[in-house]
Design a protein around this motif. Structure first.
Motif, PDB file in Angstrom:
ATOM      1  N   LEU A   1       4.090   9.327   1.810  1.00  0.00           N
ATOM      2  CA  LEU A   1       3.189   9.316   3.639  1.00  0.00           C
ATOM      3  C   LEU A   1       2.991   7.734   3.889  1.00  0.00           C
ATOM      4  N   GLU A   2       3.442   7.123   3.237  1.00  0.00           N
ATOM      5  CA  GLU A   2       2.690   5.657   3.556  1.00  0.00           C
ATOM      6  C   GLU A   2       3.547   4.998   2.255  1.00  0.00           C
TER       7      GLU A   2
ATOM      8  N   LYS B   1       4.064   0.695   2.481  1.00  0.00           N
ATOM      9  CA  LYS B   1       4.176  -0.313   3.428  1.00  0.00           C
ATOM     10  C   LYS B   1       3.295  -1.672   2.827  1.00  0.00           C
TER      11      LYS B   1
ATOM     12  N   HIS C   1      -3.614   7.364  -3.536  1.00  0.00           N
ATOM     13  CA  HIS C   1      -3.495   5.579  -2.419  1.00  0.00           C
ATOM     14  C   HIS C   1      -3.607   4.560  -3.405  1.00  0.00           C
TER      15      HIS C   1
ATOM     16  N   ASP D   1       0.935   5.386  -0.341  1.00  0.00           N
ATOM     17  CA  ASP D   1       0.000   6.821   0.157  1.00  0.00           C
ATOM     18  C   ASP D   1       0.851   8.088  -0.095  1.00  0.00           C
TER      19      ASP D   1
ATOM     20  N   LYS E   1       1.014  -1.050  -0.217  1.00  0.00           N
ATOM     21  CA  LYS E   1      -0.184  -0.122   0.318  1.00  0.00           C
ATOM     22  C   LYS E   1       0.705   1.124   0.443  1.00  0.00           C
TER      23      LYS E   1
END
Length: 371
Positions: free
Chosen positions: A277-278, A280, A241, A177, A175
């Motif tokens: 932001l991410e 993962k 996303h 972002d 994932k």
């Protein structure tokens, strides 16, 4: 399961078990099964053939007068698809003893912010909130065999009745972002933009590039989810996303793709002036090999039935991937129309399903009476 005369139980997460007690009830049982949940807008054969087919295989053996030595157990795994909570093979991962998943489930919520724990309780499960109770003992099963549609076109194209799976590819889910500034689609000039949507689009193309550069046809990558916020035609995306699925029969090669995708995400964010932001990695599972003794039992069944068969790799993953951590594993594939799966046109003929059930029944019988 009950109509087939099986003794039925459910565990704390919703896996359902139907057992036919053998003459040696204390010996590790032979298990089979699959799942009945589905992704949105999908077909009705993926997984379901392996559950109803397993029950019918038991019925076949009962009608024939067969008496099992080792008990036979049918499993309907819960939540094989990652549709609601983003966790694939949830039931079988827990059966295989995933301590990290037990922890993650206490903090997991769906898109409506309903926690996994609340959803499980509303469905009548998770009374004591202890999902580690689902873990299988090391000697629960002597073998696990899953019947499944191929989900690809090879068997149909080659006119082969049965696929005998030798290995299951290693899946990984990511994932990502991005965060940008957003703004009015007309008022903010192109040089001043920090567009999170374009960062996501560029990353999607980077996934394709890295997969194609792996040097192997077995490496695949898919961007199955790409969302932008606020999602208006006249608004520059301020957030995006992306969810990525990448698989390979070679774990090292797949992990290299993941590393390159991460490098691309970092460089894209820096070049476009957006924030990463991410990034993962939701899961990064190793491949699984079918057990030679189970392969031989499946091959023997096809020969007895006079059915053509082919040894093959499963590029899709299944509950078998995790059951292989607890027992010798094997999979039986049957053809499906044009290889279609995860779409409404998914179809397997009654004749092909019947062939799969017969092979499964004979395989279970052989594994049950062998010490």
């Amino acid at each position: 399961m009950a109509l087939a005369g099986l003794s039925v139980r459910e565990d704390a997460v919703g896996n359902i078990f139907g057992r036919w007690e053998g003459s040696e009830p204390d010996a590790p049982a032979v298990s089979t099964g699959s799942h009945i949940d589905a992704i949105p807008y999908s077909g009705k054969y993926d997984g379901v053939v392996g559950v109803l087919g397993a029950i019918e295989a038991i019925n076949v053996l009962k009608r024939s007068g067969f008496k099992p030595k080792r008990s036979l157990e049918v499993i309907m795994f819960t939540s094989e698809e990652p549709t609601r909570y983003g966790i694939s093979c949830l039931g079988s991962r827990l059966l295989a003893g995933s301590v990290s998943l037990v922890t993650a489930l206490t903090q997991t919520a769906d898109n409506a912010n309903i926690s996994f724990l609340d959803a499980a309780k509303s469905a009548g499960y998770a009374e004591n909130e202890d999902f580690s109770s689902v873990f299988l003992d090391e000697n629960s099963y002597s073998a696990f065999v899953e019947l499944h549609i191929e989900q690809g076109p090879i068997l149909e194209n080659e006119g082969i009745s049965i696929g005998i799976v030798t290995a299951i590819a290693a899946p990984a889910s990511i994932k990502v972002d991005f965060g940008g500034n957003g703004g009015h689609a007309g008022a903010v000039l192109m040089p001043q933009r920090n567009d999170a949507g374009l960062a996501a689009a560029e990353l999607a193309l980077a996934v394709e590039k890295h997969v194609l550069e792996s040097g192997s046809i077995d490496t695949v990558g898919t961007v199955g989810i790409l969302e932008v916020h606020p999602g208006a035609i006249n608004s520059i995306p301020s957030k995006s996303h992306v969810e990525i699925d990448t698989r390979d029969i070679d774990e090292k090669r797949r992990n290299m793709v993941i590393e390159k995708v991460h490098e691309s995400a970092v460089s894209i964010s820096q070049r476009r002036g957006v924030e990463l932001l991410e990034f993962k990695i939701v899961n990064q599972d190793p491949p699984a090999l079918s057990d030679e003794s189970v392969i031989k039992a499946m091959e023997s069944a096809t020969q007895v039935l006079g059915l053509s068969h082919k040894k093959m790799i499963s590029r899709a993953y299944h509950d078998s991937l995790f059951m292989a951590r607890k027992a010798p594993m094997g999979m039986i594939f049957i053809p499906c129309y044009k290889g279609y799966s995860h779409k409404p046109e998914e179809y397997a003929s009654p004749e092909d399903i019947a062939n799969g059930v017969k092979v499964l029944a004979l395989t279970l019988a052989k594994l049950s009476i062998n010490s």
